[in-house]
Design a protein around this motif. Structure first.
Motif, PDB file in Angstrom:
ATOM      1  N   ASP A 267       4.716   2.067 -11.158  1.00  0.00           N
ATOM      2  CA  ASP A 267       3.638   1.207 -10.659  1.00  0.00           C
ATOM      3  C   ASP A 267       3.671   1.039  -9.141  1.00  0.00           C
ATOM      4  O   ASP A 267       2.940   0.212  -8.583  1.00  0.00           O
ATOM      5  CB  ASP A 267       3.714  -0.177 -11.319  1.00  0.00           C
ATOM      6  CG  ASP A 267       5.083  -0.843 -11.151  1.00  0.00           C
ATOM      7  OD1 ASP A 267       5.939  -0.269 -10.446  1.00  0.00           O
ATOM      8  OD2 ASP A 267       5.291  -1.932 -11.730  1.00  0.00           O
ATOM      9  N   GLY A 268       4.514   1.818  -8.474  1.00  0.00           N
ATOM     10  CA  GLY A 268       4.599   1.749  -7.028  1.00  0.00           C
ATOM     11  C   GLY A 268       5.551   0.700  -6.500  1.00  0.00           C
ATOM     12  O   GLY A 268       5.828   0.660  -5.301  1.00  0.00           O
ATOM     13  N   LYS A 269       6.072  -0.157  -7.376  1.00  0.00           N
ATOM     14  CA  LYS A 269       6.984  -1.210  -6.940  1.00  0.00           C
ATOM     15  C   LYS A 269       8.394  -0.653  -6.741  1.00  0.00           C
ATOM     16  O   LYS A 269       8.808   0.278  -7.425  1.00  0.00           O
ATOM     17  CB  LYS A 269       7.022  -2.347  -7.957  1.00  0.00           C
ATOM     18  CG  LYS A 269       5.724  -3.133  -8.074  1.00  0.00           C
ATOM     19  CD  LYS A 269       5.860  -4.261  -9.074  1.00  0.00           C
ATOM     20  CE  LYS A 269       4.564  -5.059  -9.204  1.00  0.00           C
ATOM     21  NZ  LYS A 269       4.687  -6.143 -10.203  1.00  0.00           N
TER      22      LYS A 269
ATOM     23  N   LEU B 294      19.640   2.371   1.812  1.00  0.00           N
ATOM     24  CA  LEU B 294      18.639   1.304   1.696  1.00  0.00           C
ATOM     25  C   LEU B 294      17.328   1.852   1.147  1.00  0.00           C
ATOM     26  O   LEU B 294      16.605   1.154   0.420  1.00  0.00           O
ATOM     27  CB  LEU B 294      18.422   0.664   3.067  1.00  0.00           C
ATOM     28  CG  LEU B 294      17.341  -0.411   3.198  1.00  0.00           C
ATOM     29  CD1 LEU B 294      17.571  -1.549   2.221  1.00  0.00           C
ATOM     30  CD2 LEU B 294      17.301  -0.929   4.633  1.00  0.00           C
ATOM     31  N   THR B 295      17.051   3.105   1.441  1.00  0.00           N
ATOM     32  CA  THR B 295      15.821   3.730   0.949  1.00  0.00           C
ATOM     33  C   THR B 295      15.739   3.684  -0.572  1.00  0.00           C
ATOM     34  O   THR B 295      14.651   3.549  -1.133  1.00  0.00           O
ATOM     35  CB  THR B 295      15.738   5.192   1.432  1.00  0.00           C
ATOM     36  OG1 THR B 295      15.834   5.223   2.853  1.00  0.00           O
ATOM     37  CG2 THR B 295      14.431   5.844   1.015  1.00  0.00           C
ATOM     38  N   SER B 296      16.883   3.766  -1.235  1.00  0.00           N
ATOM     39  CA  SER B 296      16.871   3.752  -2.705  1.00  0.00           C
ATOM     40  C   SER B 296      16.359   2.432  -3.251  1.00  0.00           C
ATOM     41  O   SER B 296      15.796   2.384  -4.346  1.00  0.00           O
ATOM     42  CB  SER B 296      18.269   4.045  -3.254  1.00  0.00           C
ATOM     43  OG  SER B 296      19.190   3.014  -2.930  1.00  0.00           O
ATOM     44  N   PHE B 297      16.547   1.353  -2.493  1.00  0.00           N
ATOM     45  CA  PHE B 297      16.080   0.047  -2.936  1.00  0.00           C
ATOM     46  C   PHE B 297      14.652  -0.239  -2.503  1.00  0.00           C
ATOM     47  O   PHE B 297      14.018  -1.158  -3.005  1.00  0.00           O
ATOM     48  CB  PHE B 297      16.999  -1.052  -2.387  1.00  0.00           C
ATOM     49  CG  PHE B 297      18.256  -1.278  -3.189  1.00  0.00           C
ATOM     50  CD1 PHE B 297      19.103  -0.234  -3.507  1.00  0.00           C
ATOM     51  CD2 PHE B 297      18.599  -2.553  -3.618  1.00  0.00           C
ATOM     52  CE1 PHE B 297      20.263  -0.438  -4.244  1.00  0.00           C
ATOM     53  CE2 PHE B 297      19.758  -2.772  -4.350  1.00  0.00           C
ATOM     54  CZ  PHE B 297      20.592  -1.709  -4.666  1.00  0.00           C
ATOM     55  N   ARG B 298      14.142   0.565  -1.552  1.00  0.00           N
ATOM     56  CA  ARG B 298      12.805   0.322  -1.012  1.00  0.00           C
ATOM     57  C   ARG B 298      11.814   1.420  -1.372  1.00  0.00           C
ATOM     58  O   ARG B 298      10.682   1.416  -0.902  1.00  0.00           O
ATOM     59  CB  ARG B 298      12.876   0.172   0.513  1.00  0.00           C
ATOM     60  CG  ARG B 298      13.488  -1.151   0.953  1.00  0.00           C
ATOM     61  CD  ARG B 298      13.476  -1.284   2.458  1.00  0.00           C
ATOM     62  NE  ARG B 298      13.853  -2.638   2.878  1.00  0.00           N
ATOM     63  CZ  ARG B 298      14.123  -2.974   4.128  1.00  0.00           C
ATOM     64  NH1 ARG B 298      14.050  -2.054   5.090  1.00  0.00           N
ATOM     65  NH2 ARG B 298      14.460  -4.213   4.435  1.00  0.00           N
ATOM     66  N   SER B 299      12.217   2.335  -2.200  1.00  0.00           N
ATOM     67  CA  SER B 299      11.323   3.409  -2.644  1.00  0.00           C
ATOM     68  C   SER B 299      10.807   3.082  -4.043  1.00  0.00           C
ATOM     69  O   SER B 299      11.468   2.390  -4.816  1.00  0.00           O
ATOM     70  CB  SER B 299      12.058   4.750  -2.630  1.00  0.00           C
ATOM     71  OG  SER B 299      13.251   4.689  -3.406  1.00  0.00           O
TER      72      SER B 299
END
Length: 259
Positions: free
Chosen positions: A123-125, A178-183
């Motif tokens: 869902d993009g979240k 951090l990208t893993s938590f913001r992707s």
């Protein structure tokens, strides 16, 4: 040479942890005649722009499909904490009925989640949104290095371990991109028809990282029926009570094998 008819466990470590944190658990499962495969996730130990979808693709292409298609063994997928997100996404389309429809004889028989994060995904979240827009207090963000850090992992992750083991587990812990938590979280598979009745969740009752109440909320929020077990440990049950955890895993595996 004869091959075992038992499935292979693909065990995906949680955030900050690596296969060494699961070594004794793997030994116990191997001792029961089950193959075990594990690996460090691409997002762990790096500040590169590596996404949760990259983790899912790695699990699928390097851990699941080689066992299913090359070695011709069924798989039972085990995930812990953060890895519940990429692991379940990696198994999408690999369930027993999915694979049978493609004429394949091997499949992911089921999934076992240990105190894992459950998000429907697709869902993009991102993961931060899954936490209600705020990360737990033990997690720190380093924007400059693009890392998720836990400056003192012992209280949330290893508080119920003997001191020597806890200290060694802390030394062996790693930061995560951090990208893993913001992707965006990829779509999970635990709510697909192929895994209906084939997913288990082992709740860690004394968990200070993902509290027991939160684990229950995550389960209830799925709207699915789960095989559930409770273990009286903190977040890292594989270190605190590996024998008990392995007995749960074997018990659930036999249930999944019989389906």
């Amino acid at each position: 040479m004869a091959h075992s008819s038992k499935p292979v466990f693909v065990l995906v470590p949680g955030s900050a942890q690596n296969p060494s944190h699961y070594a004794y658990l793997q030994h116990l499962l191997l001792s029961q005649g089950y193959g075990v495969l594990s690996a460090l996730l691409p997002t762990v130990g790096t500040g590169a722009n590596v996404t949760v979808a990259d983790d899912a693709e790695y699990i699928r292409s390097r851990l699941l499909l080689p066992v299913l298609d090359n070695k011709k063994h069924d798989v039972i997928l085990i995930s812990h904490s953060y890895s519940g997100l990429p692991a379940s996404a990696a198994a999408r389309g690999l369930g027993k009925s999915d694979r049978a429809a493609e004429g394949k004889t091997t499949s992911v028989l089921g999934q076992i989640f240990i105190a894992a994060i459950l998000a429907k995904g697709g869902d993009g979240k991102d993961l931060v949104a899954s936490f209600g827009g705020q990360l737990p207090p033990h997690i720190q963000i380093d924007e400059q290095e693009n890392l998720i850090k836990c400056e003192d992992p012992k209280p949330p992750l290893f508080h119920d371990l003997p001191p020597v083991l806890a200290d060694a587990a802390v030394i062996s812990s790693m930061d995560q991109s951090l990208t893993s938590f913001r992707s965006p979280c990829p779509a999970a598979s635990w709510d697909t028809e192929a895994f209906n009745g084939r997913c288990a969740y082992i709740r860690t009752v004394n968990n200070q990282a993902v509290p027991y109440e939160v684990q229950n909320m995550l389960l209830q929020g799925t709207g699915q029926e789960w095989i559930t077990r409770d273990i009286q440990t903190g977040h890292s049950a594989q270190l605190a009570a590996p024998e008990k955890l392995s007995s749960f895993i074997i018990e659930i595996a036999k249930q999944l094998e019989a389906m």
